[in-house]
Design a protein around this motif. Sequence first.
Motif, mmCIF file in Angstrom:
data_model
loop_
_atom_site.group_PDB
_atom_site.id
_atom_site.type_symbol
_atom_site.label_atom_id
_atom_site.label_comp_id
_atom_site.label_asym_id
_atom_site.label_seq_id
_atom_site.Cartn_x
_atom_site.Cartn_y
_atom_site.Cartn_z
ATOM 1 N N SER A 142 0.294 -11.075 -6.613
ATOM 2 C CA SER A 142 0.903 -10.114 -5.382
ATOM 3 C C SER A 142 2.449 -10.171 -5.931
ATOM 4 C CB SER A 142 0.724 -10.718 -3.995
ATOM 5 O OG SER A 142 1.748 -10.194 -3.326
ATOM 6 N N ASN A 181 -4.232 -2.779 -4.835
ATOM 7 C CA ASN A 181 -4.013 -2.296 -3.502
ATOM 8 C C ASN A 181 -2.307 -1.665 -3.507
ATOM 9 O OD1 ASN A 181 -5.648 -3.522 -1.388
ATOM 10 N ND2 ASN A 181 -5.601 -5.071 -2.466
ATOM 11 N N ARG A 183 0.388 0.252 -1.151
ATOM 12 C CA ARG A 183 0.871 0.563 0.119
ATOM 13 C C ARG A 183 0.865 1.826 0.410
ATOM 14 N NH1 ARG A 183 5.870 2.115 0.308
ATOM 15 N NH2 ARG A 183 7.219 1.527 -1.346
ATOM 16 N N VAL A 219 -7.140 1.147 -3.897
ATOM 17 C CA VAL A 219 -7.066 1.205 -2.233
ATOM 18 C C VAL A 219 -5.889 1.700 -2.040
ATOM 19 C CG1 VAL A 219 -7.365 -0.239 -0.128
ATOM 20 C CG2 VAL A 219 -8.871 -0.636 -2.007
#
Length: 282
Positions: A142, A181, A183, A219
């Motif tokens: 991350s 992932n 945002r 995603v």
Amino acid sequence: MSYADQVFVDMCRDIIDHGCSTEGEKVRPHWEDGTSAYTIKKFGVVNRYDLRKEFPAITLRRTAIKSCTDELLWIWQKKSNNVKDLKSHIWDAWADENGTIGKAYGYQLGVKYKFPEGEMDQVDRLIYDLKNNPYSRRILTSIYNFQDLHEMALYPCAYSMTFNVTKEPGSEKLVLNSILNQRSQDILTANNWNVCQYAILTMMIAQTCGMIPGEFMHVIADAHIYDRHIPLVEELITREQYPAPKVHLNPEITDFYQFTPDDVIVEDYVTGPQIKNIPVAV
């Protein structure tokens, strides 16, 4: 025809036909003329690609696979935040007076943390875990570090990767699966660029760890098409589609830090014409 084309067309059609408009709302991005850059958006878009079947490059227009690999390695291998270390100029608009994008992207992956096995950055840690504890459910990275957000030129869009290992019945090799992932994503300019990048990352990490690349899941929390991009997207998704290209890595490379863009071999990539002069909101 390319499966990635089908996914892209269906996603764009869904956003345009069923998405929510931000027109009239307070938005951060602006066009070069100062006009607010509004979007049509969908929340929570999830796309899956099986890398064992084909490489997920669209053929509606060409994705610069070598260039997107260069940016990927700039972040993940060089762990750099300096635009001078990147061959393309895609980050120039966000560079500061020192030529960096602040404590963003590659900078975060180069930060070392203390583990029971010693100090490692996030990339070295994920490779260590995949080699030594592949069935761990804790193998992720991350770069959305709240402590450093104020020193980033742009908050990370693609901010997290999760890796998960499976084993197919009758096979000796493990399969490496991954989830990216995001945002937020500008679908026209960045969608397939990011898909190809992180498919290649999964392939590189798998080869480094003696595994087979498996499923790649993408995603996107806020999947959007900018207002000035809608006519371009409408034309793009009506184009002829071609078979997916064949993409593989130089089999001689087994050290992640030795890969170069030239180690990504692209064959039989037939596409429609490129879209030039796409307006970019900043």
